[in-house]
Scaffold this active site. Structure first.
Site, PDB file in Angstrom:
ATOM      1  N   GLU A 144       0.853  -1.296  -0.016  1.00 24.13           N
ATOM      2  CA  GLU A 144       0.105   0.008  -0.115  1.00 24.13           C
ATOM      3  C   GLU A 144       0.684   1.272  -0.081  1.00 24.13           C
ATOM      4  OE1 GLU A 144      -2.597   2.372   3.237  1.00 24.13           O
ATOM      5  OE2 GLU A 144      -2.516   0.422   3.416  1.00 24.13           O
ATOM      6  N   THR A 160      -4.715   6.040   2.631  1.00 28.18           N
ATOM      7  CA  THR A 160      -5.170   7.336   3.082  1.00 28.18           C
ATOM      8  C   THR A 160      -6.054   8.173   1.993  1.00 28.18           C
ATOM      9  OG1 THR A 160      -2.777   7.357   4.092  1.00 28.18           O
ATOM     10  CG2 THR A 160      -4.020   9.447   4.163  1.00 28.18           C
ATOM     11  N   LYS A 204      -9.968  -2.038   8.412  1.00 29.30           N
ATOM     12  CA  LYS A 204      -8.639  -1.442   9.070  1.00 29.30           C
ATOM     13  C   LYS A 204      -9.020  -1.163  10.479  1.00 29.30           C
ATOM     14  CE  LYS A 204      -6.238   1.993   8.377  1.00 29.30           C
ATOM     15  NZ  LYS A 204      -5.627   3.176   7.471  1.00 29.30           N
TER      16      LYS A 204
END
Length: 200
Positions: A34, A63, A123
């Site tokens: 990521e 993000t 998450k």
């Protein structure tokens, strides 16, 4: 991510070669990577690397906080998206495009909302503040929701999170220190990745 039980989050002020970074991580046993919108020129790095490293590495972007960012990331080749918190608009874009999305959450209410928004997995952040037992507690009411702890997961505690029901864990600066990434020390990153996954 599910096969290796780990995803590596890269945050660095400079990324000299995203392809080399991905291959270094894969050499160490981490094949889901990521990049993040906090890294300068992340979409350029993604465009240059996503196809080149596939299918060996699944490369995504984290993000992601807006629908526009989600669309831009998918257009640049992101194979998955990750949000830092509840972002239903990001989930809507990802779902419409058939791209998996991990949605950030912490409380039971947020976990449920993330799941209902279409999260492929949730998450749980910041995981280290509450520890592995918190993850296990979340599985009480949500046994069928895949949870991925993030934040403070290390080679020393990753197995404990997995033993408490995590579908995978997030490796961060312990595997990809920003200075090491910026320096392009790929051998060191491979060593760190291998050390991270050695415990399970």
């Amino acid at each position: 991510m599910v096969a290796d039980r780990v995803i590596c989050v890269v945050r660095a002020p400079q990324l000299p070669d995203a392809q080399a970074l991905c291959h270094a991580l894969a050499d160490g046993g981490i094949r889901t990577v990521e990049l993040t919108f906090t890294t300068p020129d992340v979409l350029r790095h993604l465009r240059e690397a996503a196809d080149a490293v596939a299918p060996r590495v699944v490369l995504g972007v984290g993000t992601v906080v807006s629908a526009d960012d989600a669309r831009a990331a998918i257009d640049a080749g992101a194979r998955f998206l990750v949000t830092p918190g509840l972002r239903p608009e990001v989930a809507a874009v990802a779902t419409a495009a058939g791209v998996p999305v991990l949605i950030g959450a912490l409380t039971p209410t947020e976990v449920l909302q993330a799941h209902e928004a279409g999260a492929s997995a949730v998450k749980v952040f910041p995981a280290s503040v509450f520890g592995p037992s918190y993850l296990g507690a979340l599985h009480g009411p949500f046994p069928d929701i895949d949870l991925v702890p993030s934040g403070g997961v290390t080679a020393d505690n990753a197995k404990d999170f997995l033993d408490h029901g995590a579908v995978a864990v997030t490796a961060g600066t312990g595997v990809v220190p920003p200075a090491t990434v910026a320096a392009g020390d790929w051998a060191e990153i491979t060593r760190r990745a291998r050390e991270f996954v050695a415990g399970w």
